[in-house]
Design an enzyme around this catalytic site. Structure first.
Site, short mmCIF file in Angstrom:
data_model
loop_
_atom_site.label_atom_id
_atom_site.label_comp_id
_atom_site.label_asym_id
_atom_site.label_seq_id
_atom_site.Cartn_x
_atom_site.Cartn_y
_atom_site.Cartn_z
N HIS A 30 0.85 -1.18 0.00
CA HIS A 30 0.00 0.00 0.00
C HIS A 30 0.89 1.23 0.00
O HIS A 30 1.85 1.30 0.75
CB HIS A 30 -0.92 0.00 1.22
CG HIS A 30 -1.97 1.06 1.14
ND1 HIS A 30 -2.90 1.11 0.12
CD2 HIS A 30 -2.21 2.13 1.92
CE1 HIS A 30 -3.68 2.17 0.30
NE2 HIS A 30 -3.29 2.81 1.37
N HIS A 42 -2.86 9.06 1.00
CA HIS A 42 -2.83 7.85 0.19
C HIS A 42 -4.18 7.67 -0.47
O HIS A 42 -5.14 8.36 -0.16
CB HIS A 42 -2.44 6.63 1.03
CG HIS A 42 -3.27 6.42 2.26
ND1 HIS A 42 -4.03 5.32 2.47
CD2 HIS A 42 -3.44 7.21 3.35
CE1 HIS A 42 -4.64 5.41 3.64
NE2 HIS A 42 -4.31 6.54 4.20
N CYS A 153 -3.29 2.28 -5.53
CA CYS A 153 -2.70 3.33 -4.72
C CYS A 153 -1.31 3.68 -5.21
O CYS A 153 -0.82 4.77 -4.99
CB CYS A 153 -2.64 2.89 -3.27
SG CYS A 153 -1.83 1.30 -3.04
#
Ligand SMILES: [Zn+2]
Length: 257
Positions: A30, A42, A153
Site C-alpha cells: 500500500h 494515500h 494506490c
C-alpha cells in the site's frame, strides 16, 4: 538501505517521499505520499472505505480511520465525500507494518535487480514542493466519481511524484505492482507482446527470469513512451475529456510499442 530492501526508519523520511508498506503478509503493498510530521496522504479504492454514516453522528463523519476514531490524530482519515484520497497519520497508514521508501531515478540495472515489482522506478521525482502541491490538491479537490486511480494506490503515488499518467486504452496506468501480478504466469509472458523485446533467441531457462524483468521494465513509468505529464489542475478536465472519448469510440485496437 540495502539493495533488495527499501526499508527505512520514519525519522529519515522527508516531506514528499513516496512510502509504502506491505499489507496482508506481503500479499500486496500500500502506497502513499509522506507530508511531514506524521501525516500521509494515500489512495484507497472506494470499496475499501468505510460506508458513509447513515445518521448525522459526528463521531465518524467522512473519516476513515481503521476502527473508528484514530487515537492520536484528530484529522486522521479526512477525505472529501466520494473521494478515495485519504489523509492518515503514519501509524494508521502502516497498521503495524514496516515502512519502506519507494525509489525514484534508479538506473535500469538496479531496477532489474529488484525482486518484487512496485518498489522503485526509473522515472525521476519532481521537487518535494511540486509533489506536495499535487498531493494536497488531490486531497482537497477529491475525484468525485472519477475512476482514474481506481486501480491502484501505487498509480496515485506515482502521479503525485512525477505528474506522469499512463494513457492506455483503459485510460489508467499500469504500475509495477499490477504488472508483476498480471505478468507472473509464464504462459502469459510467453504469449505476450513483450517477447518482441527479446532481441535474439536464447535458452528457455534464461528467458524465464529475463522476461519477467523485461516485462516489468517495459511497463515502468520511467521508460514508457505513452506517458503524459499532466498538471494537477488540469487533471479533472482531462479526465472528463478522456472519459467522453473512451465511451464515444470504444475502440479495441491498440498499437504495441
Ligand atoms: Zn491515525
Amino acid at each position: 538501505m540495502g539493495l533488495l530492501t527499501n526499508k527505512v526508519e520514519r525519522e529519515k523520511l522527508k516531506p514528499g517521499d513516496h512510502i509504502y508498506t506491505y499489507r496482508a503478509v506481503f500479499a500486496y503493498s500500500h502506497h502513499g505520499i509522506f507530508l511531514g510530521g506524521c501525516k500521509v496522504i494515500h489512495f484507497r479504492p472506494e470499496q475499501d472505505l468505510n460506508p458513509p454514516p447513515e445518521s448525522s453522528s459526528s463521531s465518524s463523519g467522512p473519516y476513515d480511520s481503521p476502527e473508528g476514531l484514530c487515537p492520536t490524530s484528530p484529522d486522521c482519515g479526512f477525505r472529501q465525500p466520494n473521494s478515495g484520497v485519504v489523509l492518515s497519520c503514519l501509524d494508521c497508514f502502516l497498521k503495524n507494518g514496516s515502512l519502506y521508501l519507494f525509489e525514484y531515478g534508479v538506473s535500469p540495472s538496479v531496477f532489474l535487480t529488484k525482486v518484487r515489482g512496485g518498489t522503485c522506478t526509473t522515472a525521476s521525482s519532481d521537487p518535494p514542493e511540486a509533489v506536495i502541491h499535487r498531493t494536497m490538491y488531490l486531497l482537497q479537490n477529491g475525484f468525485g466519481n472519477y475512476d482514474i486511480f481506481q486501480n491502484n494506490c501505487e498509480d496515485f503515488a506515482l502521479y503525485c511524484k512525477t505528474g506522469l499518467l499512463i494513457m492506455d486504452k483503459l485510460g489508467v496506468g499500469r504500475s509495477g505492482q499490477a504488472s508483476s501480478v498480471v505478468g507472473a504466469p509464464l504462459a502469459a509472458l510467453l504469449s505476450s507482446p513483450f517477447k518482441l523485446l527479446i532481441p535474439s533467441p536464447v535458452g528457455v531457462a534464461t528467458v524465464t527470469a529475463g522476461m519477467y524483468c523485461m516485462s516489468r521494465y517495459a511497463t515502468d513509468i520511467g521508460v514508457r513512451s505513452d506517458v503524459i505529464k499532466v498538471a494537477v489542475e488540469d487533471l479533472a478536465l482531462n479526465l472528463l475529456d478522456g472519459k467522453a472519448l473512451e465511451q464515444g469510440e470504444g475502440s479495441e485496437t491498440d498499437t504495441v510499442g
